[in-house]
Motif scaffolding. Structure first.
Motif, mmCIF file in Angstrom:
data_model
loop_
_atom_site.group_PDB
_atom_site.id
_atom_site.type_symbol
_atom_site.label_atom_id
_atom_site.label_comp_id
_atom_site.label_asym_id
_atom_site.label_seq_id
_atom_site.Cartn_x
_atom_site.Cartn_y
_atom_site.Cartn_z
ATOM 1 N N VAL A 1 0.842 -1.067 -0.094
ATOM 2 C CA VAL A 1 -0.012 -0.077 0.166
ATOM 3 C C VAL A 1 0.929 1.137 -0.018
ATOM 4 O O VAL A 1 0.653 2.350 -0.601
ATOM 5 C CB VAL A 1 -1.165 -0.095 1.213
ATOM 6 N N LYS A 2 1.907 1.265 0.855
ATOM 7 C CA LYS A 2 3.011 2.241 0.836
ATOM 8 C C LYS A 2 3.557 2.732 -0.662
ATOM 9 O O LYS A 2 3.551 3.964 -0.929
ATOM 10 C CB LYS A 2 3.970 2.047 1.896
ATOM 11 N N GLU A 3 3.748 1.575 -1.259
ATOM 12 C CA GLU A 3 4.371 1.855 -2.665
ATOM 13 C C GLU A 3 3.268 2.418 -3.802
ATOM 14 O O GLU A 3 3.691 3.361 -4.556
ATOM 15 C CB GLU A 3 4.839 0.485 -3.364
ATOM 16 N N LEU A 4 1.919 2.124 -3.510
ATOM 17 C CA LEU A 4 0.854 2.419 -4.183
ATOM 18 C C LEU A 4 0.628 3.890 -4.019
ATOM 19 O O LEU A 4 0.248 4.716 -4.883
ATOM 20 C CB LEU A 4 -0.248 1.582 -4.301
ATOM 21 N N LEU A 5 0.965 4.267 -2.577
ATOM 22 C CA LEU A 5 0.599 5.449 -2.323
ATOM 23 C C LEU A 5 1.598 6.559 -3.052
ATOM 24 O O LEU A 5 1.584 7.758 -3.176
ATOM 25 C CB LEU A 5 0.645 5.891 -0.800
ATOM 26 N N ASN A 6 2.993 6.041 -2.985
ATOM 27 C CA ASN A 6 3.931 6.776 -3.469
ATOM 28 C C ASN A 6 3.665 6.999 -5.084
ATOM 29 O O ASN A 6 4.171 7.966 -5.488
ATOM 30 C CB ASN A 6 5.421 5.746 -3.130
ATOM 31 N N GLU A 7 3.321 6.013 -5.747
ATOM 32 C CA GLU A 7 3.161 6.141 -7.075
ATOM 33 C C GLU A 7 1.825 7.174 -7.250
ATOM 34 O O GLU A 7 2.020 7.974 -8.116
ATOM 35 C CB GLU A 7 2.366 4.858 -7.434
ATOM 36 N N GLU A 8 0.823 7.185 -6.467
ATOM 37 C CA GLU A 8 -0.130 8.326 -6.559
ATOM 38 C C GLU A 8 0.530 9.726 -6.348
ATOM 39 O O GLU A 8 -0.011 10.749 -7.009
ATOM 40 C CB GLU A 8 -1.219 8.069 -5.444
ATOM 41 N N THR A 9 1.353 9.907 -5.312
ATOM 42 C CA THR A 9 2.003 10.888 -5.206
ATOM 43 C C THR A 9 2.909 11.682 -6.448
ATOM 44 O O THR A 9 2.856 12.626 -6.565
ATOM 45 C CB THR A 9 2.993 11.010 -3.887
#
Length: 399
Positions: free
Chosen positions: A334-342
């Motif tokens: 989930v952290k990596e997906l949030l980083n991608e959204e950023t």
């Protein structure tokens, strides 16, 4: 992230009003009544949209945002003469969806069978029920029920003996149930149901189709689809093969990070993306899901957030665990997906969040004993969504 929920249509035991109560904002759905290979008309799409999106004043609106899936006809996978008409029909369905505002499409290229499990009601220590894939049972089916030609050459002596023991200990009722679980069709799957003889015949069609050949057929299909997808602003999100390995003599081609590298090297279009199905990819111990989420971040248009627990002594066997209690570091995914959204938000102020949904929840509490689509009961998925939502909120607060 865009929280979504899969809905199988008016016959789904989980209603639209119940989906609204979960807090999800988007719906993942498909026109399951349209035969494979036929065009999804704008009229039919609008009718389905209305079932999802029309609601009385004061209620939170839902939006049909993701299609899962437009089925790919077997003639396309086999590149049979005349298959081009099915590619064109697939494209027309995609374009009609885009005209209706639905521009994220999950699909798969699995031959003959969709996701496969040996147990649809595997009892957990909690008393809830999960989906399970048991390699020993599967081998028993392959060798002694299906009796696939030359199947024994794909198993070791130890595996052959173990499969025979499992088969001999099964009652006739258990053999029938196992067969139905594997080939009779699951609600919402995108292939037809088969009898055992039909199933053998379908498998025989792939006798001389290697992984390289099937991959070439996928690439040929996408070479026709992607230009039209780009023109309509559609994002395609291929789902991995489930389980992600060759089985029943069938080639599988979307199983690992290396497979995805081949796909994007051949077809670099921005419309060519993936569904990061965490549970499916993680049923292989050689797939590192946080690393894959980071590596393929720009290609992730949709994600199924669930996990599996693999058997310590037989890594090909697994059951579908709670969303945060599995072999996967879901928090890091989930952290990596949030980083991608950023990253996307810095590139464009109009970037959409990544669509996510809970997947294959446990049958639990008041849903036990009810008729449900296997893996798609309401309470278990709501538990999964709530858990993932908590992770998202906590990580977002730390940014």
């Amino acid at each position: 992230m865009r929280e979504s929920w899969r809905w199988f249509g008016p016959n789904d035991p989980v209603t639209i009003d119940e989906i609204r109560q979960t807090g999800a904002t988007d719906v993942v759905s498909a026109l399951h009544t349209v035969p494979t290979g036929e065009v999804w008309s704008i009229e039919a799409i609008h009718q389905h949209q209305a079932l999802i999106e029309e609601c009385e004043q004061g209620l939170a609106p839902l939006k049909w945002s993701v299609v899962e899936s437009i089925p790919v006809h077997e003639d396309i996978k086999l590149a049979r003469p005349g298959h081009e008409k099915y590619i064109e029909n697939w494209i027309l369905s995609m374009e009609n969806l885009a005209k209706c505002g639905i521009k994220t499409i999950c699909y798969n290229f699995m031959p003959v069978i969709d996701w496969t499990r040996t147990d649809l009601n595997f009892k957990l220590p909690s008393g809830a029920y999960a989906l399970r894939f048991d390699q020993k049972k599967f081998a028993a089916f392959d060798l002694f029920i299906l009796k696939r030609e030359n199947a024994q050459t794909e198993y070791s002596t130890e595996e052959l003996n173990e499969a025979k023991r499992v088969f001999d200990e099964m009652s006739e009722q258990e053999k029938t149930k196992l067969t139905n679980n594997i080939i009779a069709g699951l609600p919402g799957r995108m292939t037809d149901s088969y009898g055992i003889d039909d199933f053998r015949a379908m498998l025989a069609n792939y006798k001389d189709v290697s992984s390289d050949v099937l991959r070439s057929h996928l690439f040929a299909f996408l070479s026709k689809v992607l230009p039209r997808a780009e023109a309509m602003g559609v994002k395609l999100a291929i789902h991995p093969d489930d389980p992600p390995r060759d089985m029943l003599g069938l080639p599988r081609i979307i199983c690992t990070a290396d497979d995805l590298e081949l796909l994007f090297a051949a077809l670099p279009s921005e419309s060519n993306g993936i569904t990061l199905c965490v549970g499916t990819y993680s049923s292989r111990p050689d797939n590192d899901l946080p690393a894959m989420a980071k590596q393929f971040g720009p290609r992730i248009h949709f994600s199924h957030l669930r996990g599996v627990s693999r058997d310590p002594g037989e890594q090909r066997s697994f059951y579908e665990a709670s969303h945060l209690d599995s072999d996967i570091d879901m928090v890091q995914v989930v952290k990596e997906l949030l980083n991608e959204e950023t990253r996307r938000s810095k590139e464009s102020a109009n970037s959409l969040g990544i669509f996510i949904r809970p997947d294959h929840g446990h049958q639990m509490m008041g849903d036990i004993g009810k008729t449900v689509n296997p893996g798609y009961s309401g309470i278990g998925r709501m538990k999964g969504l709530a858990e993932v939502r908590g992770v998202i909120r906590a990580l977002s607060a730390l940014k």
